[in-house]
Write a protein that holds these residues in place. Sequence first.
Motif, short mmCIF file in Angstrom:
data_model
loop_
_atom_site.label_atom_id
_atom_site.label_comp_id
_atom_site.label_asym_id
_atom_site.label_seq_id
_atom_site.Cartn_x
_atom_site.Cartn_y
_atom_site.Cartn_z
N GLN A 54 -66.17 -6.80 -1.69
CA GLN A 54 -67.27 -5.90 -2.00
C GLN A 54 -66.81 -4.45 -2.14
O GLN A 54 -67.30 -3.69 -2.95
N GLU A 57 -65.08 -4.00 -5.41
CA GLU A 57 -66.08 -4.12 -6.48
C GLU A 57 -66.89 -2.82 -6.59
O GLU A 57 -67.15 -2.31 -7.67
N LYS A 58 -67.24 -2.27 -5.43
CA LYS A 58 -68.05 -1.05 -5.40
C LYS A 58 -67.24 0.12 -5.98
O LYS A 58 -67.75 0.92 -6.77
N VAL A 128 -68.80 -2.95 4.93
CA VAL A 128 -68.06 -3.11 3.68
C VAL A 128 -66.72 -2.39 3.77
O VAL A 128 -65.69 -2.88 3.32
N GLU A 131 -64.58 -4.56 5.54
CA GLU A 131 -64.75 -5.95 5.09
C GLU A 131 -64.78 -6.86 6.33
O GLU A 131 -64.07 -7.86 6.41
N ARG A 209 -69.10 -15.78 0.68
CA ARG A 209 -70.17 -14.82 0.41
C ARG A 209 -70.91 -15.28 -0.84
O ARG A 209 -70.30 -15.85 -1.75
N PHE A 212 -72.53 -11.48 -4.01
CA PHE A 212 -71.79 -10.80 -5.08
C PHE A 212 -70.72 -11.80 -5.54
O PHE A 212 -70.55 -12.86 -4.92
#
Length: 511
Positions: A54, A57-58, A128, A131, A209, A212
């Motif tokens: 995540q 990705e962010k 996040v 993680e 997960r 996403f």
Amino acid sequence: MKTPYYVTTPIYYVNGAPHIGHAYTSVAADVMARFKRLDGYDVFFLTGTDEHGQKVEKAARDAGLDPQAFTDQVSADFKAMADAMDISYDDYIRTTEPRHKLSTAELWRRIDKAGDLYLGHYEGWYAVRDEAFYDESELTKKPDGSFVAPSGAPVEWVREPSYFFRLSAFQDRLLQLYEKNPDFIAPTSRRNEVISFVKGGLMDLSISRTTFNWGIPVPDAPGHVMYVWLDALTNYVTGCGFPDPNAPRWKYWPADVHFVGKDIIRFHAVYWPAFLMSAGLPLPRRITSNGWWVVDGEKMSKSLGNVIEPRKLVETFGLDQIRYFLMREKPFGADGSISHQAIISRMNVELANDLGNLAQRSLSMIARNCGGALPPTGPRTEDDTALLDGATALPDLVRVNMERQTFHDALEEVWRVVRAANGYIDRQAPWALNKTDKVRMGHVLRVLADTVRVVATLLQPVMPGSMAKMLDQLGVPADARTIAALATPLSDGTPLPAPQGVFPRYVEPAA
Ligand code: MSP
């Protein structure tokens, strides 16, 4: 046949530019890899980047890029950092590579086959930035009512279907592992921390997960991607060719040492061995953890604007100077402060004065007064013997400290000999002998050259470029720069190139 030795760095998140903290773990692992090569091992050294999850990705979204294009870019930055720091990696792994997707899927299947996976529903806190999942008892409430993780990272409430790993079933096996292998986790403070965490009871771990999709797909489970830590940790076996039992590199598994920061010890010392036990694979031999660098006493952060870029430091002070500083300034496992003043002081006192002058004084006297050739050894005085015995004992002392990753102690042992050699040169005063007893002067200079040879040989892992220059100037052939080669004396009369200072003093540029 050389004994295989496998050393790894953590793989770095590609959410931002590399900083000195990343360079540090890599330099430490590199010193280890280079030392083991010097000591006759067949070394495999792996580094690379952690590209899913995540957080990455962010970062890609914030940069307005597709995650693959973004990770291609940042991974290349990390590789450039490794090259700029002279990290002697044998392979550079990226978790977005096909070989890694294959390996991770196979590890998943083995854990599934072992009966350690089940489908459930995760509901709880997630940070996040780390993680990581956290239990509410680990969090701190801020005045505004929000919660933060022990690392200071903000957490969010997550609810999603998820596969779970039966971590709770591994408590006894993990505790047995730590007990039977007292060297498995270093330093001791981290070992104790891990043991008390595991003794406190382990909850099953959410390892997929569904909210996403920037991750490795779970085999036969549409909508699920693997938890980024399962994906990331698996890089260490991917690098050895897993799952192919005939891969030439499989001989390196299990790893001899994983270098990790203190913030990621739990993932390496608890989750990773549990995954491997479940999958029926051998366990790494050691997890060694480094403390953190702070800048002038403050934590490095983008918001404080005090992030130190390795490239800038190297441009200002020189590569080997920075590698030396990082290994010398603080004990490996402890936190330490980095500042220009501290770097300059190590450079000027230890490198320029102690070591640089010792080599330069000895070599320039040989150039001027011994016809530029290595003078022969002669009958030894007590003072000669004391210095040479110290040098002969040095490889073992350095080795013991390298094995424990007490790099600063290894360097202190080397400096004990450097300081002894400086005392010796002052007492023996070869410049005075030059007028009274040229033969003895030659012997004194040879004792010094032999001592500097040992020192320069052993310092190669920390300062490869500068020590190569020093060994060139001592007339040591390229194939005689190992620890084993120290047993063979240099040939009398070896012609030496004109000496040149290796460590200039740092002078603050005029404002
Ligand atoms: N991607 C994970 C590791 C996965 S390994 C299977 C990760 N990446 S990271 O990029 O955030 O951090 C990598 C390493 O850099 C960690 O070992 C961390 O401790 C180290 N450091 C980051 N900042 C640091 C300092 N300021 N000082 C020293 N080391 C620090 O975690």
